[in-house]
Design an enzyme around this catalytic site. Structure first.
Site, short mmCIF file in Angstrom:
data_model
loop_
_atom_site.label_atom_id
_atom_site.label_comp_id
_atom_site.label_asym_id
_atom_site.label_seq_id
_atom_site.Cartn_x
_atom_site.Cartn_y
_atom_site.Cartn_z
N SER A 101 0.81 -1.22 0.00
CA SER A 101 0.00 0.00 0.00
C SER A 101 0.85 1.27 0.00
O SER A 101 1.63 1.50 -0.92
CB SER A 101 -0.96 -0.03 1.19
N ASP A 244 -2.49 6.65 -3.06
CA ASP A 244 -1.39 5.98 -2.36
C ASP A 244 -0.81 4.92 -3.31
O ASP A 244 -1.24 4.81 -4.46
CB ASP A 244 -1.87 5.39 -1.01
N ASP A 246 -0.99 1.67 -3.83
CA ASP A 246 -1.79 0.65 -4.50
C ASP A 246 -3.15 1.20 -4.94
O ASP A 246 -4.03 0.44 -5.36
CB ASP A 246 -1.94 -0.61 -3.64
N ASP A 248 -5.87 2.38 -3.61
CA ASP A 248 -7.20 2.17 -3.04
C ASP A 248 -7.70 3.44 -2.34
O ASP A 248 -8.83 3.50 -1.89
CB ASP A 248 -7.26 0.94 -2.11
MG MG Z 1 -3.56 1.47 0.00
#
Ligand code: MG
Length: 457
Positions: A101, A244, A246, A248
């Site tokens: 992440s 961020d 990744d 999400d």
């Molecule tokens: Mg994330």
């Protein structure tokens, strides 16, 4: 390896995290792969990863373990975590995401996805941990080992899924000018593509997949987004967007170059999408503005402990339409029950188009609250700190479902030990910035005093 000796939990709030070749070795990752391949009954498991340099190494180790249990791997390549989750959801197959992440580039992680696209619940992770510690792996014979199939249309399916949730035609007519900072992360090509399909003219920053995140820290906080803020401050853009690592999460910069807190975006999207009778889910760490907005819109607000997977699960159980956290992680139920940065960006553009308003004007309609976040090192047992705070706050209303939340006359404070680092997080909220800061500082000083007192004993 240390992890195997002590039967410690392996999965944290967001999967297994570690430093490749330190605690997250390929050997360990392969055994986790064997455990995952043994656990899932499905014959096929989707896998994808973010842009980290160690991604292929960990991906190959985990997929090797899964294949040894006789399961086929669908290799989706580098994709945002929510795109991988969406692929799992529409195909009803479980998945594994190799990502850490927003963590610094030296880390990586392994996250399991259920066949409905949500993060695997804790009790199922525990079964995988049990298989790992007991070494009860399924070992397929040579002619039953899994193979790898390369999948190339996952991003297309995902973008179509996001577009379906908004009025693309209305957004296109606005011809928004958008600056997008990918931070070298997993959405480096998918979010620009989405924005262009929505008729935006897009200027990208750091939209190259650089696994060392050389352009900026991956956490989308104002101090890490100075370049984006500068670009948008030129006055030539309607919106700035950043994810961020990744993707999400999404955060926004308004047309004047002002960073918009995740809490405010969440409030805005909730306000614009709820109908009377809808349910909304958010952790105890997000703003009281949510209570006000839900009450005004006739929706029911459900509070949970902190953690996105818990918000997702509660949304499914309670059939909630929308949920999310104060850090820019927004979950839009009609799309899928997980945080989704591109979906969040599309919802903000959808709202700007529907109202023919800038983000700044839309925000002015949200009740004004401020959350001030601080942290302090944890030097003594949490129970000692907890007792001290409860003593200090005696007579006041408190909630101890996750850390301690103390309700004050003009706001609240939430104090909780971090699940991943030896620190105590302190969130203070009030109607003004100064008061929110004072609340957070008061409790930070209180905790430091409790710790000093306890260590002097
Ligand atoms: Mg994330």
């Amino acid at each position: 390896m240390k992890r195997s000796d002590e039967r410690l939990p392996l999965f944290g709030t967001n999967g297994i995290r570690g430093e490749p070749n330190a605690d997250l070795t390929p050997d360990f990752a392969m055994q986790i792969g064997k455990s995952i391949g043994t656990y899932f009954k499905d014959g096929t498991i989707a896998m994808g990863r973010d842009t980290r340099d160690t991604g292929p190494m960990i991906f190959n180790a985990v997929s090797s373990g899964i294949m040894s249990a006789g399961k086929e791997i669908l290799d989706l390549g580098i994709l945002p975590t929510p795109a991988i989750q969406y692929y799992c959801k529409i195909n009803r197959i479980p998945g594994v995401v190799i990502t850490a992440s927003h963590n610094p580039p030296r880390f990586n992680g392994i996250k399991c996805i259920a066949a409905d696209g949500t993060e695997l619940p804790r009790n199922q992770e525990e079964i995988i941990e049990g298989i790992y510690y007991d070494r009860t792996f399924i070992q397929a014979t040579w002619n039953n080992c899994g193979r790898v199939r390369i999948i190339t249309d996952a991003v297309e399916r995902y973008l179509a899924g996001v577009m379906q949730q908004v009025n693309a035609e209305a957004i296109r007519t606005q011809e928004f000018r958008v600056a997008f900072d990918a931070g070298n992360g997993a959405a480096y090509s998918s979010t620009p593509e989405l924005l262009r399909r929505l008729g935006c003219s897009v200027v990208t920053l750091n939209a190259n997949p650089d696994g060392k995140f050389t352009s900026r820290n991956s956490e989308p906080k104002p101090e890490n987004l100075k370049d984006l803020i500068n670009v948008v401050s030129s006055g030539k853009f309607d919106l700035g967007i950043a994810h961020d690592g990744d993707a999400d999460r999404a955060v926004f910069i308004d047309s004047t170059g002002h960073f918009v807190d995740g809490d405010i975006t969440l409030s805005l999207i909730v306000k614009s999408t709820i109908k009377p009778g809808d349910r909304v889910v958010t952790p105890i760490s997000s703003s009281d503005a949510m209570d006000e907005i839900c009450a005004a819109g006739g929706a029911e607000l459900i509070r949970t402990r902190v953690g996105a997977p818990l918000v997702s699960r509660t949304m499914i159980e309670k059939k909630a339409k929308i949920g999310g956290e104060e850090n820019g992680g927004i979950i839009y139920g009609p799309h899928q029950y997980c945080r989704d940065g591109a979906m969040t960006a599309a919802l903000v553009l959808n709202l700007m188009a529907a109202r023919k308003s800038g983000l700044k004007e839309l925000i002015s309609e949200i009740p004004e609250y401020h959350i001030h976040k601080l942290s302090t090192d944890r030097k003594v047992e949490w129970e000692i700190i907890k007792r001290g705070i409860l003593g200090y706050a005696s007579g006041m209303k408190t909630d101890t479902s996750d850390g301690i939340k103390v309700f004050l006359k003009d706001g609240w404070v939430l104090v909780r030990p971090s699940g991943t680092e030896p620190i105590i997080r302190i969130y203070g909220e009030s109607r003004t910035f100064a008061r929110a800061r004072d609340i957070a500082q008061e409790y930070q000083a209180l905790i430091d005093g409790i710790q000093e007192g306890a260590s002097a004993l």
